[in-house]
Write a protein that holds these residues in place. Sequence first.
Motif, PDB file in Angstrom:
ATOM      1  N   HIS C 187      29.633  -4.695   6.781  1.00  0.00           N
ATOM      2  CA  HIS C 187      29.514  -5.922   7.555  1.00  0.00           C
ATOM      3  C   HIS C 187      30.871  -6.112   8.220  1.00  0.00           C
ATOM      4  O   HIS C 187      31.893  -6.003   7.565  1.00  0.00           O
ATOM      5  CB  HIS C 187      29.235  -7.086   6.600  1.00  0.00           C
ATOM      6  CG  HIS C 187      28.898  -8.375   7.278  1.00  0.00           C
ATOM      7  ND1 HIS C 187      28.820  -9.565   6.604  1.00  0.00           N
ATOM      8  CD2 HIS C 187      28.624  -8.662   8.558  1.00  0.00           C
ATOM      9  CE1 HIS C 187      28.508 -10.530   7.448  1.00  0.00           C
ATOM     10  NE2 HIS C 187      28.381 -10.007   8.637  1.00  0.00           N
ATOM     11  N   LEU C 189      33.297  -8.694  10.279  1.00  0.00           N
ATOM     12  CA  LEU C 189      33.579 -10.061  10.714  1.00  0.00           C
ATOM     13  C   LEU C 189      34.795 -10.032  11.614  1.00  0.00           C
ATOM     14  O   LEU C 189      35.831  -9.486  11.225  1.00  0.00           O
ATOM     15  CB  LEU C 189      33.915 -10.950   9.509  1.00  0.00           C
ATOM     16  CG  LEU C 189      32.809 -11.757   8.909  1.00  0.00           C
ATOM     17  CD1 LEU C 189      32.258 -12.781   9.875  1.00  0.00           C
ATOM     18  CD2 LEU C 189      31.723 -10.864   8.368  1.00  0.00           C
ATOM     19  N   SER C 191      37.625 -12.044  12.883  1.00  0.00           N
ATOM     20  CA  SER C 191      38.291 -13.306  12.549  1.00  0.00           C
ATOM     21  C   SER C 191      39.027 -13.911  13.722  1.00  0.00           C
ATOM     22  O   SER C 191      39.584 -15.000  13.611  1.00  0.00           O
ATOM     23  CB  SER C 191      39.299 -13.105  11.423  1.00  0.00           C
ATOM     24  OG  SER C 191      38.637 -12.968  10.212  1.00  0.00           O
ATOM     25  N   THR C 192      39.083 -13.211  14.825  1.00  0.00           N
ATOM     26  CA  THR C 192      39.677 -13.795  16.024  1.00  0.00           C
ATOM     27  C   THR C 192      38.762 -14.883  16.576  1.00  0.00           C
ATOM     28  O   THR C 192      39.220 -15.917  17.043  1.00  0.00           O
ATOM     29  CB  THR C 192      39.881 -12.705  17.090  1.00  0.00           C
ATOM     30  OG1 THR C 192      40.705 -11.703  16.538  1.00  0.00           O
ATOM     31  CG2 THR C 192      40.531 -13.264  18.330  1.00  0.00           C
ATOM     32  N   SER C 193      37.452 -14.617  16.487  1.00  0.00           N
ATOM     33  CA  SER C 193      36.487 -15.550  17.067  1.00  0.00           C
ATOM     34  C   SER C 193      35.592 -16.198  16.016  1.00  0.00           C
ATOM     35  O   SER C 193      34.778 -17.044  16.355  1.00  0.00           O
ATOM     36  CB  SER C 193      35.605 -14.809  18.075  1.00  0.00           C
ATOM     37  OG  SER C 193      34.949 -13.729  17.430  1.00  0.00           O
ATOM     38  N   PRO C 196      30.344 -12.552  13.933  1.00  0.00           N
ATOM     39  CA  PRO C 196      30.091 -11.178  13.494  1.00  0.00           C
ATOM     40  C   PRO C 196      30.667 -10.183  14.502  1.00  0.00           C
ATOM     41  O   PRO C 196      30.705 -10.464  15.710  1.00  0.00           O
ATOM     42  CB  PRO C 196      28.559 -11.094  13.485  1.00  0.00           C
ATOM     43  CG  PRO C 196      28.084 -12.502  13.377  1.00  0.00           C
ATOM     44  CD  PRO C 196      29.103 -13.319  14.112  1.00  0.00           C
ATOM     45  N   GLU C 223      24.394  -9.290  13.977  1.00  0.00           N
ATOM     46  CA  GLU C 223      24.884  -9.936  12.760  1.00  0.00           C
ATOM     47  C   GLU C 223      26.132  -9.253  12.208  1.00  0.00           C
ATOM     48  O   GLU C 223      26.601  -9.612  11.127  1.00  0.00           O
ATOM     49  CB  GLU C 223      23.785  -9.933  11.687  1.00  0.00           C
ATOM     50  CG  GLU C 223      22.539 -10.705  12.083  1.00  0.00           C
ATOM     51  CD  GLU C 223      22.870 -12.161  12.359  1.00  0.00           C
ATOM     52  OE1 GLU C 223      23.559 -12.776  11.524  1.00  0.00           O
ATOM     53  OE2 GLU C 223      22.480 -12.665  13.436  1.00  0.00           O
ATOM     54  N   VAL C 285      36.921  -7.422   7.456  1.00  0.00           N
ATOM     55  CA  VAL C 285      37.270  -8.672   8.118  1.00  0.00           C
ATOM     56  C   VAL C 285      38.497  -8.342   8.964  1.00  0.00           C
ATOM     57  O   VAL C 285      39.531  -7.960   8.424  1.00  0.00           O
ATOM     58  CB  VAL C 285      37.581  -9.775   7.086  1.00  0.00           C
ATOM     59  CG1 VAL C 285      37.835 -11.097   7.791  1.00  0.00           C
ATOM     60  CG2 VAL C 285      36.436  -9.914   6.090  1.00  0.00           C
ATOM     61  N   THR C 287      41.068  -8.507  12.707  1.00  0.00           N
ATOM     62  CA  THR C 287      41.584  -8.990  13.986  1.00  0.00           C
ATOM     63  C   THR C 287      42.298  -7.782  14.613  1.00  0.00           C
ATOM     64  O   THR C 287      42.393  -6.738  13.979  1.00  0.00           O
ATOM     65  CB  THR C 287      42.609 -10.137  13.809  1.00  0.00           C
ATOM     66  OG1 THR C 287      43.871  -9.582  13.417  1.00  0.00           O
ATOM     67  CG2 THR C 287      42.165 -11.163  12.793  1.00  0.00           C
ATOM     68  N   TRP C 289      45.233  -7.298  14.679  1.00  0.00           N
ATOM     69  CA  TRP C 289      46.520  -7.106  14.001  1.00  0.00           C
ATOM     70  C   TRP C 289      46.424  -7.147  12.487  1.00  0.00           C
ATOM     71  O   TRP C 289      47.451  -7.171  11.802  1.00  0.00           O
ATOM     72  CB  TRP C 289      47.508  -8.179  14.464  1.00  0.00           C
ATOM     73  CG  TRP C 289      47.767  -8.152  15.919  1.00  0.00           C
ATOM     74  CD1 TRP C 289      47.127  -8.885  16.875  1.00  0.00           C
ATOM     75  CD2 TRP C 289      48.700  -7.323  16.626  1.00  0.00           C
ATOM     76  NE1 TRP C 289      47.625  -8.573  18.114  1.00  0.00           N
ATOM     77  CE2 TRP C 289      48.598  -7.624  17.996  1.00  0.00           C
ATOM     78  CE3 TRP C 289      49.639  -6.359  16.218  1.00  0.00           C
ATOM     79  CZ2 TRP C 289      49.367  -6.994  18.969  1.00  0.00           C
ATOM     80  CZ3 TRP C 289      50.412  -5.735  17.185  1.00  0.00           C
ATOM     81  CH2 TRP C 289      50.273  -6.052  18.542  1.00  0.00           C
ATOM     82  N   SER C 290      45.244  -7.201  11.945  1.00  0.00           N
ATOM     83  CA  SER C 290      45.124  -7.330  10.493  1.00  0.00           C
ATOM     84  C   SER C 290      43.710  -6.996  10.067  1.00  0.00           C
ATOM     85  O   SER C 290      42.784  -7.059  10.876  1.00  0.00           O
ATOM     86  CB  SER C 290      45.416  -8.774  10.053  1.00  0.00           C
ATOM     87  OG  SER C 290      44.378  -9.636  10.501  1.00  0.00           O
ATOM     88  N   TYR C 291      43.559  -6.643   8.809  1.00  0.00           N
ATOM     89  CA  TYR C 291      42.199  -6.535   8.282  1.00  0.00           C
ATOM     90  C   TYR C 291      42.239  -6.610   6.770  1.00  0.00           C
ATOM     91  O   TYR C 291      43.280  -6.425   6.143  1.00  0.00           O
ATOM     92  CB  TYR C 291      41.479  -5.274   8.748  1.00  0.00           C
ATOM     93  CG  TYR C 291      42.083  -3.967   8.352  1.00  0.00           C
ATOM     94  CD1 TYR C 291      42.996  -3.331   9.170  1.00  0.00           C
ATOM     95  CD2 TYR C 291      41.713  -3.332   7.172  1.00  0.00           C
ATOM     96  CE1 TYR C 291      43.535  -2.109   8.837  1.00  0.00           C
ATOM     97  CE2 TYR C 291      42.246  -2.104   6.824  1.00  0.00           C
ATOM     98  CZ  TYR C 291      43.163  -1.500   7.654  1.00  0.00           C
ATOM     99  OH  TYR C 291      43.710  -0.293   7.314  1.00  0.00           O
ATOM    100  N   SER C 292      41.066  -6.888   6.197  1.00  0.00           N
ATOM    101  CA  SER C 292      40.947  -6.821   4.753  1.00  0.00           C
ATOM    102  C   SER C 292      39.568  -6.297   4.414  1.00  0.00           C
ATOM    103  O   SER C 292      38.638  -6.373   5.216  1.00  0.00           O
ATOM    104  CB  SER C 292      41.180  -8.193   4.113  1.00  0.00           C
ATOM    105  OG  SER C 292      40.177  -9.091   4.490  1.00  0.00           O
TER     106      SER C 292
ATOM    107  N   TYR D 291      41.794  -4.755  -0.601  1.00  0.00           N
ATOM    108  CA  TYR D 291      43.144  -4.787  -0.052  1.00  0.00           C
ATOM    109  C   TYR D 291      43.133  -5.452   1.305  1.00  0.00           C
ATOM    110  O   TYR D 291      42.087  -5.601   1.939  1.00  0.00           O
ATOM    111  CB  TYR D 291      43.784  -3.399   0.025  1.00  0.00           C
ATOM    112  CG  TYR D 291      43.098  -2.392   0.900  1.00  0.00           C
ATOM    113  CD1 TYR D 291      42.135  -1.548   0.382  1.00  0.00           C
ATOM    114  CD2 TYR D 291      43.438  -2.250   2.249  1.00  0.00           C
ATOM    115  CE1 TYR D 291      41.519  -0.593   1.175  1.00  0.00           C
ATOM    116  CE2 TYR D 291      42.832  -1.295   3.046  1.00  0.00           C
ATOM    117  CZ  TYR D 291      41.865  -0.469   2.502  1.00  0.00           C
ATOM    118  OH  TYR D 291      41.256   0.465   3.291  1.00  0.00           O
ATOM    119  N   THR D 293      45.883  -5.857   4.944  1.00  0.00           N
ATOM    120  CA  THR D 293      47.117  -5.493   5.614  1.00  0.00           C
ATOM    121  C   THR D 293      47.203  -6.277   6.909  1.00  0.00           C
ATOM    122  O   THR D 293      46.198  -6.841   7.368  1.00  0.00           O
ATOM    123  CB  THR D 293      47.194  -3.989   5.890  1.00  0.00           C
ATOM    124  OG1 THR D 293      48.513  -3.664   6.368  1.00  0.00           O
ATOM    125  CG2 THR D 293      46.174  -3.546   6.930  1.00  0.00           C
TER     126      THR D 293
END
Lengths: 297, 297, 297, 297
Positions: C187, C189, C191-193, C196, C223, C285, C287, C289-292, D291, D293
Amino acid sequence: MTPVVSISLADLNTAKAGDFVAALSDIYEHSPWVAEAIATRRPFASIAALNDAMIAAVRAAPTEQQMKLIIEHPDLAGKAARAGSMTYSSKSEQSGAGLDQLSDFEFSEFERLNGAYRTKFGIPFIICVRRHTKSSILNQFEKRLRNDRKAEHETALEEIFHIAALRLGQRVEALERLKLDGRLTTHVLDSTSGTPGAGITVELFELSPSGERLVTSVVTNREGRTEAPLIGGRPLPIGHYELRFRVGDYFARRGVPLADPAFLDVVPIRFAVAEPEGHYHVPLVVTPWSYSTYRGS
Amino acid sequence: MTPVVSISLADLNTAKAGDFVAALSDIYEHSPWVAEAIATRRPFASIAALNDAMIAAVRAAPTEQQMKLIIEHPDLAGKAARAGSMTYSSKSEQSGAGLDQLSDFEFSEFERLNGAYRTKFGIPFIICVRRHTKSSILNQFEKRLRNDRKAEHETALEEIFHIAALRLGQRVEALERLKLDGRLTTHVLDSTSGTPGAGITVELFELSPSGERLVTSVVTNREGRTEAPLIGGRPLPIGHYELRFRVGDYFARRGVPLADPAFLDVVPIRFAVAEPEGHYHVPLVVTPWSYSTYRGS
Amino acid sequence: MTPVVSISLADLNTAKAGDFVAALSDIYEHSPWVAEAIATRRPFASIAALNDAMIAAVRAAPTEQQMKLIIEHPDLAGKAARAGSMTYSSKSEQSGAGLDQLSDFEFSEFERLNGAYRTKFGIPFIICVRRHTKSSILNQFEKRLRNDRKAEHETALEEIFHIAALRLGQRVEALERLKLDGRLTTHVLDSTSGTPGAGITVELFELSPSGERLVTSVVTNREGRTEAPLIGGRPLPIGHYELRFRVGDYFARRGVPLADPAFLDVVPIRFAVAEPEGHYHVPLVVTPWSYSTYRGS
Amino acid sequence: MTPVVSISLADLNTAKAGDFVAALSDIYEHSPWVAEAIATRRPFASIAALNDAMIAAVRAAPTEQQMKLIIEHPDLAGKAARAGSMTYSSKSEQSGAGLDQLSDFEFSEFERLNGAYRTKFGIPFIICVRRHTKSSILNQFEKRLRNDRKAEHETALEEIFHIAALRLGQRVEALERLKLDGRLTTHVLDSTSGTPGAGITVELFELSPSGERLVTSVVTNREGRTEAPLIGGRPLPIGHYELRFRVGDYFARRGVPLADPAFLDVVPIRFAVAEPEGHYHVPLVVTPWSYSTYRGS
């Protein structure tokens, strides 16, 4: 009694024995005998060595003398706190946790617990107030009331060592300081742009069952950090805290598209401090729709 | 007036014109003419088609008739709300946002805004209460007071359409329901063990300037989810909320080593709902020392 | 031998004993006696009850008969695999993990381990291939070679029960299926907006010391999910995997400002499956510049 | 030509004009006239002021002289690179990006692009190699081939300024250094215990279409950081990278319960550097099951 000004370790090492003892006579409450016991052990290579020597002297003393040291301490927030019989150090320390601003309810709660403690153990309740908040002091009261006499004798000594170390650190100037300070810091990362979150208002509150108290309010700098630690230069009081980051204003100012009302406006992070001498780094990595935090270091 | 029981779309489609109008006479406040205007357009293939037809009939009506429809609506929280002249539907709707439990201060604030609104626009302030919280209604008051007369005429109609659709959805039974519901859900993941966070108490509060109100308190199931949405089966009221997850108890029960006090005990997530018909999934991915959240779907 | 078509549980329950045995004669390799032992225990309320009864029959059999069952199994990837003496079921199962596509090096490695195993234990190495990848089979070889004879006898039986259950699940139709399937889902996501991540290419690779193999390549739907599990309807083969999400293209298409080159382009998530019957949800999840990510469920 | 040793800014400021020019004659390739043009402008308050003055002198020169400066530069990876006619500085710079280790295919690709570039623009392709990886140089070739003559004249000058600044920074000693360095750092946080991830092997790879190259392999210290930046003291070469964190070994050593095989073993983080003078902080916040980052700073 007037405040004692600071003195250098070098001067302490070369002072006459009487002056050495006079300078350190109240590091341990009403107990110049601790300084007397170590005057001949000079010179001390560091303030840590001096502190260790004082602790060893207390540990080596007969039980009755240790008990006398314990009993010399004022009742916390009790009658003594209002009558002027504390040492100057005790007074300024106890104002730290807000013990001079007790509500009537809190005052009676403190008196009740203090009485129960004295009844059970026959000694005053001793705690290093600068390492605690008002509510963690109440928690400690309740926990320690469940101890037995021997454990509580030991706990009282340990608290006295914490108190004495903090006094020593303030009294004596030395190249290497005693490691008695904790630090609470934060950092905001804006993951929408991969840049520091600059110009964000961050408030720190201390939480307690009776409400919350604003500790400090700061604005993040260009690095997304605060110019100084949120708490620093002292032990972090054990207790519950909440950081609040005004990220809604920040994103709005930057023209980032937001819902109305914005999904995230004030982001609260609620956490507890358990190690007064630790470094708590509590960063916020945030977008208008997500965030994460962790205890860093 | 007594509550009207529900009726099936099939029955509506085959009823005599008079019965059709009677069944839908109060979907638009005191305005049976809306139902009358579409009685000959039957049968309707779906409740959505019926709703659209009613909206089209209002849009097609002369401005004076639209204005009459608007004026038929009761003053929000005003005198009418306490005198019994509202339709049954209006009454039960307005209790939803807590408008029947206004403090004296709030009541006078509502009256003041209502008066200012009526003075400026000459019509009652109309808002679909089920899509709002008390504080977002106050926000809307202030925003809409800055509109001009034309924009506000249009906004009033749109709010009436929201109100009518919700009434229609409750009145008419059909296979496919109108899409008027939003959903607020959550999910807890324990990243220490890579498993769902089961048995965690989650509280949902509605926040407003005057305080907070517990909306619901639930416990996560074996999947780390709640058995039902935290809010569901209705529009999500626009407003500010806080979820509180009791993760400290959870980790303690599982025997995970924790600081004393635990770094994280109650994790608050504060957010706003802006789309009453949206799905807000607000999960928590958590360890004793970190967490993250995001708006999922 | 030709493939056996499926048969319903109801028919099995009412069939003549001979037909019942014939239908299930090869669920346990060359061992119709297992079906024979339970023919009189019919009817079975569910396929799970039937499976349990067959396992109990094997457990109740004398050690020599269990040993004979074990020995009936073909050498994995050994000569038998190339000569046609396996049951039809064995053949199609062993092609699953790529055992029919061994490189010369792998083939000799399998032969070497198979030989060492047979020398030490006197039985063929039995493993439920559909629950493994090629590299986890090699790992199992090495681990199990360190077992003693008794533990390995037990392990062989357990693997046979896995194999038999999967065969039974394919052979017998029933209302409630045996729970033998795992699921790998994802899935995305954004996170900028707060929406999904739709239209993102996701590739799944199986990793092994000798390289990587593309398992599937899909595109996320509206989704942010994939229409079907990345692996589903079968056990998840134990092994190492990498998901690759082409998020750079996604953000570029949406006109999100990016660095050149973009900080994140292809996001790899490398993980292992240890529970073939588990649900592995591995979300992203993200952006620019980042993810998790985390193991969800 | 032999390497020139460094000289202090103070000495440069007071040297005879001829010595000043001699010391800086090759900062701009085969172009002592740049130093000559500014010799009378001494003293320079800082190395930045000196650098700015040299840039201004080039900008102020007639177009033909700028063109001559451009043409003095060697063909990148072309015949000159193998014949010894480059300045010493050019030679050591071009080995940085691996241009002295081109495969036959890459060599012919470089020659082809170099030829196409020279044909279109009539000048050699100039790029500050220390700010690039091999693959970003190829990307630049392709992008810049699409420029027009004027834009490319300007781009060539800008690259020459980058090259000259780096040479100047190495040649001249001054109190405040030129800000030419980037930094790549990391940090591992173990969210299972709320402590730094110590003793974790971290490998940094440079990725290119032709494969990957190990840049460095380090082990995190007690703070979860590396003793030195992964890349530092120089510009960060624009390009694609992958960090690999061996977290499986770390958690296993600490006795944290893990699946078999562990869900996370080697965590790869793939990212690109776009700003050679930037600070890229790429931390890992990790548990055995999750994790995150982000680009920090």
